[in-house]
Design a protein around this motif. Structure first.
Motif, short mmCIF file in Angstrom:
data_model
loop_
_atom_site.label_atom_id
_atom_site.label_comp_id
_atom_site.label_asym_id
_atom_site.label_seq_id
_atom_site.Cartn_x
_atom_site.Cartn_y
_atom_site.Cartn_z
N ALA A 104 26.58 2.37 0.65
CA ALA A 104 26.43 0.92 1.49
C ALA A 104 27.57 0.26 0.90
CB ALA A 104 25.23 0.33 1.05
N VAL A 105 27.80 0.07 -0.54
CA VAL A 105 28.81 -0.75 -1.15
C VAL A 105 30.24 0.04 -0.62
CG1 VAL A 105 30.13 -1.56 -3.22
CG2 VAL A 105 27.59 -1.87 -2.84
N GLY A 106 30.47 1.32 -0.57
CA GLY A 106 31.59 1.75 -0.33
C GLY A 106 31.88 1.51 1.44
N PHE A 107 31.05 1.68 2.24
CA PHE A 107 31.22 1.32 3.55
C PHE A 107 31.39 -0.02 3.83
CE2 PHE A 107 29.36 5.57 4.62
CZ PHE A 107 30.08 5.78 5.56
N GLU A 108 30.81 -0.95 2.94
CA GLU A 108 31.18 -2.21 2.96
C GLU A 108 32.63 -2.74 2.70
OE1 GLU A 108 28.33 -4.28 0.26
OE2 GLU A 108 26.67 -3.82 1.40
N LEU A 282 41.65 -7.20 19.21
CA LEU A 282 41.77 -7.43 17.69
C LEU A 282 40.47 -8.24 17.17
CD1 LEU A 282 45.45 -8.00 16.75
CD2 LEU A 282 44.09 -5.77 16.23
N VAL A 283 40.41 -9.23 18.11
CA VAL A 283 38.80 -10.03 18.01
C VAL A 283 37.65 -9.18 17.84
CG1 VAL A 283 37.75 -11.95 18.75
CG2 VAL A 283 40.10 -12.26 18.52
N ALA A 284 37.67 -8.17 18.95
CA ALA A 284 36.43 -7.59 19.09
C ALA A 284 36.36 -6.30 17.84
CB ALA A 284 36.75 -6.62 20.57
N VAL A 285 37.56 -6.10 17.20
CA VAL A 285 37.36 -5.36 16.42
C VAL A 285 36.69 -6.02 15.04
CG1 VAL A 285 38.81 -4.02 14.46
CG2 VAL A 285 39.31 -3.68 16.87
N ILE A 286 37.27 -7.13 14.89
CA ILE A 286 36.88 -8.09 13.68
C ILE A 286 35.34 -8.31 13.72
CG2 ILE A 286 37.14 -10.45 12.71
CD1 ILE A 286 40.19 -9.95 13.38
N VAL A 287 34.91 -8.90 15.05
CA VAL A 287 33.35 -9.12 15.19
C VAL A 287 32.58 -7.95 15.13
CG1 VAL A 287 31.87 -10.01 16.97
CG2 VAL A 287 34.22 -11.16 16.64
N GLY A 288 32.81 -6.94 15.64
CA GLY A 288 32.28 -5.70 15.57
C GLY A 288 31.98 -5.16 14.34
N THR A 289 33.25 -5.06 13.48
CA THR A 289 33.08 -4.75 12.08
C THR A 289 32.26 -5.70 11.27
OG1 THR A 289 35.26 -3.59 12.49
CG2 THR A 289 34.59 -3.73 10.18
N LEU A 290 32.33 -6.97 11.33
CA LEU A 290 31.50 -7.66 10.93
C LEU A 290 30.08 -7.57 11.08
CD1 LEU A 290 32.33 -11.54 10.58
CD2 LEU A 290 29.91 -10.82 11.14
N ALA A 291 29.79 -7.52 12.26
CA ALA A 291 28.24 -6.97 12.75
C ALA A 291 27.72 -5.76 12.00
CB ALA A 291 28.16 -7.15 14.21
N ASN A 292 28.70 -4.84 11.95
CA ASN A 292 28.48 -3.55 11.33
C ASN A 292 27.92 -3.92 9.56
OD1 ASN A 292 29.09 -0.88 9.51
ND2 ASN A 292 28.78 -0.42 11.54
N ASN A 293 28.71 -4.61 8.95
CA ASN A 293 28.72 -5.04 7.79
C ASN A 293 27.33 -5.64 7.38
OD1 ASN A 293 30.22 -3.73 5.68
ND2 ASN A 293 31.45 -5.50 5.21
N VAL A 294 27.04 -6.66 8.38
CA VAL A 294 25.86 -7.56 8.14
C VAL A 294 24.78 -6.58 8.07
CG1 VAL A 294 24.42 -8.97 9.29
CG2 VAL A 294 26.70 -9.67 9.36
N LEU A 295 24.47 -5.72 8.61
CA LEU A 295 23.37 -4.84 8.55
C LEU A 295 23.42 -4.01 7.19
CD1 LEU A 295 21.98 -5.21 11.35
CD2 LEU A 295 22.01 -2.74 11.75
N SER A 297 25.01 -4.56 4.18
CA SER A 297 24.79 -5.44 3.28
C SER A 297 23.37 -6.07 3.26
CB SER A 297 25.91 -6.63 3.21
OG SER A 297 25.51 -7.69 4.55
N TYR A 298 22.80 -6.22 4.13
CA TYR A 298 21.39 -6.61 4.37
C TYR A 298 20.39 -5.18 3.45
CZ TYR A 298 16.58 -7.70 5.63
OH TYR A 298 15.34 -7.96 5.97
N LEU A 319 26.01 -10.28 -4.94
CA LEU A 319 26.63 -9.29 -5.66
C LEU A 319 27.33 -8.08 -5.02
CD1 LEU A 319 27.21 -8.04 -8.75
CD2 LEU A 319 24.94 -6.92 -8.50
N ASP A 320 26.67 -7.68 -4.05
CA ASP A 320 27.21 -6.66 -3.04
C ASP A 320 28.45 -7.19 -2.38
OD1 ASP A 320 25.14 -5.01 -3.76
OD2 ASP A 320 24.49 -4.76 -1.53
N GLY A 321 28.56 -8.35 -2.21
CA GLY A 321 29.59 -9.27 -1.56
C GLY A 321 30.88 -9.14 -2.24
N VAL A 322 30.67 -9.55 -3.67
CA VAL A 322 31.63 -9.59 -4.68
C VAL A 322 32.29 -8.19 -4.88
CG1 VAL A 322 32.05 -10.16 -7.23
CG2 VAL A 322 30.68 -11.52 -5.82
#
Length: 503
Positions: A104-108, A282-295, A297-298, A319-322
């Motif tokens: 998960a950390v690698g994918f983040e 580009l905004v869609a890429v940013i928002v979509g990738t952010l949504a993927n990372n939210v799940l 990291s949770y 800690l995962d975020g860092v």
């Protein structure tokens, strides 16, 4: 709703409907990764129809993610807890939670890197120079937003999913239409391919399957649903959300690969779009990738807790975020490291596939009959006495060994893959062998996993056997099944109301 960590969610605090899961999984997979995976099929040298067939076959693994989600409502527990039954308390810390957390950390880190690159390209569209300092600022901003949403938990994730699904769907539908208008379905890149069609298709199958097989967390979100939520609906809506997003965006990647070089899709795909749409994409890429990372990291926060680290979930997410941010920052200045990290994640199919297969097999064998109170009891003797589940661990090791024999990456190519001319069977061999071995070891005591000690009624409360006896309710002697260090079944006396016919 009070946000829960690794402990189970009480029945009184659960609400929602299975169809809510569709938005969670759909929005989190409307990201850049499926486009990249679809485009990679064309890089391998497949033609369009071969690539589409591989895309559909590889995404059938979303059915496993849906199946794992069924265990959430029945226990109120995340996957990090449920896997204690499979691998034992100590074994789970290393196998289920430990390897799951590292992946998960690698994918983040990969997602953060992609988001920073897309943000830098967006700044270039506005005439702002993408300096290293700008990259750092983008990384910090994206990491703060991502991990703040993750800390607030399921309710925040659900609200985010509802808010961004429409934006992402409309934007990426337009992007798909623009790509389709330029696509050349008759294009065939097999002439310069390094592998034959069958070998390339099997490598592509593993590449596509790496998407759904990276999700070990189906139960993490379904556990907030009532116990009475229908299992088929939970599995169906979970799998449908991830499958639909992954297939649609994968198809966009395949079609784009008929026109441009998908080895660098973030740059190449803008050539297929009018100038005004570049920033929107580009905004869609940013928002979509952010949504993927939210799940991601949770769930990684829950996995870190499940690995035995005594830390609150909010701090685990921080800690995962860092860690993820630090890896991403290093990856952005060391191109070779990013390539190596991608290869490591490609190898993750070899061990994540068997873990998910063991989890799914156990759920089917015991018919989703888990006991949340027993799962939470980590005292010696409550679960396998040695702390290691022999059946689960043995199945994981043999499944992973089988996958490594069949995998084909730049880091490692197994002898079976070499013998087959480069074909990659890791996504098939690993889960299949793990499931068969787990079934065989579990039935070594001439029976299958049965219900837990405590019988649970519709309200979620344990039955009191003594009270039932006093009331004249007929109870029968039964056994609980536990795996010992020698791999045999440990039989413990218990009493339970009869529900199944004898035999």
């Amino acid at each position: 709703m009070e946000e829960r960590g690794i402990e189970s969610v009480p029945e009184a605090e659960r609400r929602g409907r299975p169809r809510d899961l569709f938005l969670v999984w759909f929005s989190s997979n409307m990201s850049y990764l499926p486009i990249l995976l679809g485009g990679s099929l064309m890089v391998l040298g497949l033609n369009v129809w071969q690539a589409v067939a591989v895309l559909l076959a590889g995404n059938t693994f979303w059915a496993l993610v849906g199946l794992l989600a069924v265990s959430g409502p029945s226990t109120g527990s995340p996957g990090a807890v449920i896997m204690r039954v499979l691998f034992g308390v100590r074994g789970n810390r290393l196998i289920g939670c430990g390897l799951g957390w590292l992946t998960a950390v690698g994918f983040e880190a990969i997602n953060l890197s992609v988001t920073v690159l897309a943000g830098q390209a967006l700044l270039a569209e506005t005439g702002v120079d993408g300096s290293p300092a700008a990259r750092g600022v983008i990384l910090v901003l994206v990491a703060v937003v991502t991990f703040t949403i993750s800390v607030y938990g399921y309710d925040a994730i659900l609200r985010m999913s509802r808010a961004i699904t429409l934006l992402l769907t409309l934007s990426l539908l337009v992007a798909g239409a623009l790509v389709a208008a330029h696509a050349r379905p008759a294009a065939d890149g097999s002439a310069g391919a390094a592998l034959g069609p069958l070998a390339a298709a099997l490598v592509g199958l593993t590449v596509v399957a790496s998407g759904p097989l990276s999700w070990l967390c189906g139960a993490d979100y379904s556990r907030y649903l009532p116990r009475t939520a229908p299992g088929r609906a939970v599995a169906g809506w979970t799998a449908a959300g991830g499958w639909l997003a992954s297939v649609f965006l994968g198809l966009v990647g395949v079609l784009a690969g008929t026109v441009v070089d998908m080895a660098d899709p973030l740059t190449s795909m803008t050539a297929l779009m009018p100038t005004w749409f570049h920033p929107v994409f580009l905004v869609a890429v940013i928002v979509g990738t952010l949504a993927n990372n939210v799940l991601t990291s949770y769930s990684s926060g829950l996995l870190l807790q499940g690995a035995g680290v005594r830390i609150r979930r909010a701090r685990a997410v921080l800690l995962d975020g860092v860690l993820g941010g630090g890896i991403a920052l290093y990856a952005l200045v060391a191109a070779n490291f990013l390539t190596a990290l991608n290869n490591l994640l490609a190898l993750s199919v070899a061990y994540m596939g068997p873990i998910i297969a063991v989890y799914a097999t156990d759920l089917l064998l015991r018919r989703n009959r888990y006991d949340a109170a027993e799962l939470a009891d980590t005292r010696p003797g409550a679960l396998p006495s040695t702390g290691v589940g022999v059946a689960g661990t043995g199945a994981f090791l043999t499944g992973t060994a089988a996958a490594l024999l069949c995998v084909n990456t730049t880091l490692w190519t197994g002898p079976v893959s070499t013998w087959l001319g480069g074909a990659d069977l890791a996504a098939i061999a690993g889960p299949l062998v793990a499931a068969l071995v787990y079934t065989a070891l579990t039935r070594a005591g001439h029976t299958r996993p049965d219900r837990p000690r405590r019988s649970i009624d519709a309200s979620g409360a344990p039955h009191d056997c003594a009270a039932a006896d006093a009331a004249g309710t007929r109870l029968v002697p039964v056994v609980d099944l536990k795996l010992s260090a020698g791999g045999l079944v440990v039989i413990r006396p218990a009493r339970r109301e009869p529900t199944d016919p004898p035999g």
